[in-house]
Design a protein around this motif. Structure first.
Motif, PDB file in Angstrom:
ATOM      1  N   ALA A 106       7.560   5.268   5.193  1.00  0.00           N
ATOM      2  CA  ALA A 106       6.342   5.244   4.382  1.00  0.00           C
ATOM      3  C   ALA A 106       6.648   4.854   2.940  1.00  0.00           C
ATOM      4  O   ALA A 106       5.888   4.096   2.309  1.00  0.00           O
ATOM      5  CB  ALA A 106       5.664   6.618   4.428  1.00  0.00           C
ATOM      6  N   THR A 107       7.782   5.334   2.432  1.00  0.00           N
ATOM      7  CA  THR A 107       8.157   5.018   1.051  1.00  0.00           C
ATOM      8  C   THR A 107       8.528   3.548   0.918  1.00  0.00           C
ATOM      9  O   THR A 107       8.172   2.890  -0.071  1.00  0.00           O
ATOM     10  CB  THR A 107       9.334   5.906   0.606  1.00  0.00           C
ATOM     11  N   LEU A 108       9.226   3.001   1.908  1.00  0.00           N
ATOM     12  CA  LEU A 108       9.582   1.583   1.892  1.00  0.00           C
ATOM     13  C   LEU A 108       8.335   0.708   2.002  1.00  0.00           C
ATOM     14  O   LEU A 108       8.228  -0.326   1.326  1.00  0.00           O
ATOM     15  CB  LEU A 108      10.541   1.266   3.035  1.00  0.00           C
ATOM     16  N   ARG A 109       7.403   1.104   2.843  1.00  0.00           N
ATOM     17  CA  ARG A 109       6.160   0.327   2.996  1.00  0.00           C
ATOM     18  C   ARG A 109       5.402   0.255   1.677  1.00  0.00           C
ATOM     19  O   ARG A 109       4.842  -0.799   1.326  1.00  0.00           O
ATOM     20  CB  ARG A 109       5.292   0.939   4.091  1.00  0.00           C
ATOM     21  N   ALA A 110       5.400   1.348   0.946  1.00  0.00           N
ATOM     22  CA  ALA A 110       4.744   1.343  -0.356  1.00  0.00           C
ATOM     23  C   ALA A 110       5.501   0.481  -1.355  1.00  0.00           C
ATOM     24  O   ALA A 110       4.903  -0.247  -2.154  1.00  0.00           O
ATOM     25  CB  ALA A 110       4.628   2.777  -0.878  1.00  0.00           C
ATOM     26  N   ALA A 111       6.837   0.523  -1.286  1.00  0.00           N
ATOM     27  CA  ALA A 111       7.665  -0.226  -2.238  1.00  0.00           C
ATOM     28  C   ALA A 111       7.486  -1.725  -2.079  1.00  0.00           C
ATOM     29  O   ALA A 111       7.339  -2.459  -3.070  1.00  0.00           O
ATOM     30  CB  ALA A 111       9.131   0.159  -2.066  1.00  0.00           C
ATOM     31  N   VAL A 112       7.491  -2.223  -0.840  1.00  0.00           N
ATOM     32  CA  VAL A 112       7.401  -3.676  -0.640  1.00  0.00           C
ATOM     33  C   VAL A 112       5.994  -4.200  -0.856  1.00  0.00           C
ATOM     34  O   VAL A 112       5.777  -5.419  -0.864  1.00  0.00           O
ATOM     35  CB  VAL A 112       7.910  -4.089   0.761  1.00  0.00           C
ATOM     36  N   ALA A 113       5.036  -3.295  -1.027  1.00  0.00           N
ATOM     37  CA  ALA A 113       3.666  -3.721  -1.298  1.00  0.00           C
ATOM     38  C   ALA A 113       3.335  -3.708  -2.783  1.00  0.00           C
ATOM     39  O   ALA A 113       2.245  -4.140  -3.179  1.00  0.00           O
ATOM     40  CB  ALA A 113       2.683  -2.816  -0.551  1.00  0.00           C
ATOM     41  N   GLU A 114       4.252  -3.233  -3.624  1.00  0.00           N
ATOM     42  CA  GLU A 114       3.998  -3.190  -5.065  1.00  0.00           C
ATOM     43  C   GLU A 114       3.839  -4.614  -5.615  1.00  0.00           C
ATOM     44  O   GLU A 114       4.687  -5.473  -5.368  1.00  0.00           O
ATOM     45  CB  GLU A 114       5.138  -2.485  -5.789  1.00  0.00           C
ATOM     46  N   PRO A 115       2.776  -4.880  -6.355  1.00  0.00           N
ATOM     47  CA  PRO A 115       2.525  -6.242  -6.851  1.00  0.00           C
ATOM     48  C   PRO A 115       3.697  -6.835  -7.630  1.00  0.00           C
ATOM     49  O   PRO A 115       4.001  -8.027  -7.480  1.00  0.00           O
ATOM     50  CB  PRO A 115       1.296  -6.063  -7.750  1.00  0.00           C
ATOM     51  N   GLY A 116       4.360  -6.022  -8.447  1.00  0.00           N
ATOM     52  CA  GLY A 116       5.454  -6.551  -9.253  1.00  0.00           C
ATOM     53  C   GLY A 116       6.610  -7.069  -8.425  1.00  0.00           C
ATOM     54  O   GLY A 116       7.112  -8.182  -8.652  1.00  0.00           O
ATOM     55  N   ILE A 117       7.018  -6.295  -7.438  1.00  0.00           N
ATOM     56  CA  ILE A 117       8.150  -6.710  -6.613  1.00  0.00           C
ATOM     57  C   ILE A 117       7.748  -7.843  -5.669  1.00  0.00           C
ATOM     58  O   ILE A 117       8.540  -8.741  -5.378  1.00  0.00           O
ATOM     59  CB  ILE A 117       8.740  -5.505  -5.839  1.00  0.00           C
TER      60      ILE A 117
END
Length: 322
Positions: A269-280
């Motif tokens: 769940a944490t990875l899914r949120a991370a790769v969806a961050e607009p900046g990254i």
């Protein structure tokens, strides 16, 4: 007798402390993220970007540890043998699925010894040729190969590297022949093509993009399931001469087998949120990297299919396992 009684009292007094420690939620201390690649490379850069975001979300540092050597097997073995408590993770790529076909014996099994957490990125390859070659598109290139069987050379990042095996699959499908020239990495292979020592090669879009944009390399096709956003005018192999073909390099996070599902699900769940961050997303999309986070089950099925795919490719390439 008095000493025995004191020891018993001390042991009983420690029990609440032990219960508190056992009940501590994960993560309660720093997490190691082990990479089989050197610091500063494209895989390392993305892994560190994701590690920073996971650290912020989980409230504990993710310490990236570059453990290179033996084609990534040293890092894999270290994680496979680690305690399955969620504090040691592996960040790997397509090499994890290729290794079983290249080695007669491995000290780990990529399926049995790991718990898939998430696939984090997919990067299509691009097949390129030197502009000096009289072939402006893939059809003309295949025709040229057929007119000059075994006369062209292609650079690879090493025997059994995905840049080698993807071209081997292409040559088999088109019933053409060319000479493989292995280098110690795709960077020297690229320099060899730019210098005219080899005539074509395949490499990750993210690495090849600068040379394509400045005209020193001619992009013929990409190998993804769809066109690369950064090369919209370059067709895929699937839409031209190899329907259904897809061979991309990928990144993913794995944990030792037996890691608790509660930890795996929280990491996912944490990875899914991370790769969806607009900046990254913006940062890596511009480089040709498609960020995505699968479920653990999807990643597991994908990994099993990749192991079988590259085993067949190694057979077609005539590579003898070490």
């Amino acid at each position: 007798m008095l000493q025995t009684r004191r020891a018993l009292i001390g042991a009983l007094a420690a029990l609440p402390v032990l219960r508190v420690r056992a009940a501590q939620p994960w993560p309660a201390r720093p997490i190691r993220l082990v990479l089989p690649y050197a610091a500063g490379g494209p895989t390392d850069i993305l892994a560190r970007a994701l590690a920073a975001r996971l650290s912020a979300s989980l409230g504990q540092p993710l310490v990236v540890e570059n453990k290179t050597g033996a084609s990534g097997n040293i890092a894999c073995e270290a994680v496979a043998r680690a305690e399955p408590d969620g504090y040691t993770l592996l960040y790997h790529s397509s090499g994890l699925a290729i290794s079983p076909a290249l080695h007669r014996t491995l000290s780990y099994d990529p399926i049995r010894d790991f718990t898939p957490v998430a696939r984090t990125a997919v990067i299509p390859l691009v097949m390129m040729a030197t502009p000096a070659l009289p072939a402006a598109n893939i059809a003309a290139f295949v025709a040229y190969l057929r007119q000059h069987p075994g006369k062209l050379s292609y650079g690879t990042g090493g025997v059994g590297n995905i840049t080698h095996l993807s071209v081997a699959l292409f040559l088999h499908a088109t019933q053409t022949r060319a000479v493989s020239v292995p280098y110690k990495g795709t960077a020297p292979a690229m320099m060899a093509m730019l210098g005219g020592q080899v005539q074509f090669m395949a490499d990750a879009v993210s690495s090849a993009l600068p040379y394509i944009r400045d005209g020193r390399a001619r992009a013929l096709v990409t190998t993804g399931a769809k066109r690369a956003a950064v090369l919209p005018n370059v067709p895929t192999l699937a839409e031209t001469i190899m329907p259904g073909f897809e061979a991309s390099t990928w990144h993913g996070v794995l944990a030792p087998a037996g890691t608790p599902q509660t930890v795996v699900q929280r990491l996912n769940a944490t990875l899914r949120a991370a790769v969806a961050e607009p900046g990254i997303v913006r940062q890596f999309t511009q480089q040709g990297v498609e960020l995505q986070a699968s479920t653990p089950e999807q990643f597991g099925a994908y990994l099993r299919a990749e192991v079988e795919r590259w085993r067949n490719a190694v057979d077609l390439a005539g590579i003898q396992p070490e």
